[in-house]
Design a protein around this motif. Sequence first.
Motif: not given
Length: 373
Positions: A59-64, A83-88, A157-161, A165-167
């Motif tokens: 499992v790797r993030p697609q956004v920072g 869902a495993l992680y929530q990025i801000d 693109s913005a929707r995908i990013n 944020t939910t990994v």
Amino acid sequence: MKLITTTLMAAFALVGCDNATPPAQHPTQEVGVVTLKSQPLAVTSLLTGRTAASLSAEVRPQVGGIIQKRLFTEGDTVKAGQALYQIDPSSYRATFDEADAALKQAQALVISDCQKATRYAQLVKEDGVSRQDADDAQSTCAQDKASVSAKKAALESARINLNWTTVTSPISGRIGISSVTPGALVTAEQTTALATVRGLDTMYVDLTRSSVDLLRLRQQALASDSNTLAVTLTLEDGSTYSEKGRLALTEVAVDESTGSVTLRAVFPNPHQQLLPGMFVRARVEEGVMANAILAPQQGVTRDAKGNATALVVNAKNQVEQRNIETGDTYGDKWLVLKGLENGDKLIVEGTDKVAAGSTVKAVEIPQDNGGKA
């Protein structure tokens, strides 16, 4: 006087004749033999290897961004898409809202400019506007439509990013230890995995076999049956794994450093008793050899180079030495590939008392199991 001397000499001669003994007769050496009999044999190979998960995903993030929450318990079973992680998501939501507003603005321009282009197209027929003005209006309408397409792509693109944020878990399986905690900074497509998910319902067992053994097996005429290429596992504690597996494939290349070939067996793992990385021993059912020769191990000797030899008693009751080639062991017997045939009398007792060419008396040694492994 001559008469007395002659008489004494004759008497001594008679005494000498009476005391003469015949030359000693050496008894024929007895040796214990086993008459070899060809028989069907289920050929098996004992190999070692390690287990591996049939499915494994890092499992790797697609956004920072900053990890806000970890949404699972380490060691749990997770499902694909969970869902495993929530990025801000703050900055990504703002970008999405901006792209959405830009799209709406572009769509509004399309309505206005394209209606104008439609009116000019009617007026130019009545010489109400110039041809140039009509063409410019039509061009502006087309540009606005192209802008709408670009704004839709930016919004997507913005929707995908924002969604990234939910990994989520890429596969279903057991998830391992998390490498990050809430508050950690992660980057897009970083090399360090956040966690690893492994599918354990089906397990691979990667076995190694020398290329020489593989060639030898392929040269043997082995008949197939319902158990051909079935695999049985012995675990690290010596217990036998309850499920039987099947050999799925043989690697198409030989490892140049070891001269070995990798074989992969597939095992069901309903109770998840097998875990990735376990060392196991496997028994592979290769097939059935119709006319196998099994020789007791005490009848086979090896020289300093490891070459196998055997002594047999021929039809003239003389000892012959045979150079033989052996395969695997089956109980207390060697599988003989070359050098011995059906009906040969193999010496298993007294080999140290005879040599090639000696005449012997063969005594059959009974076999408790009828000569079978």
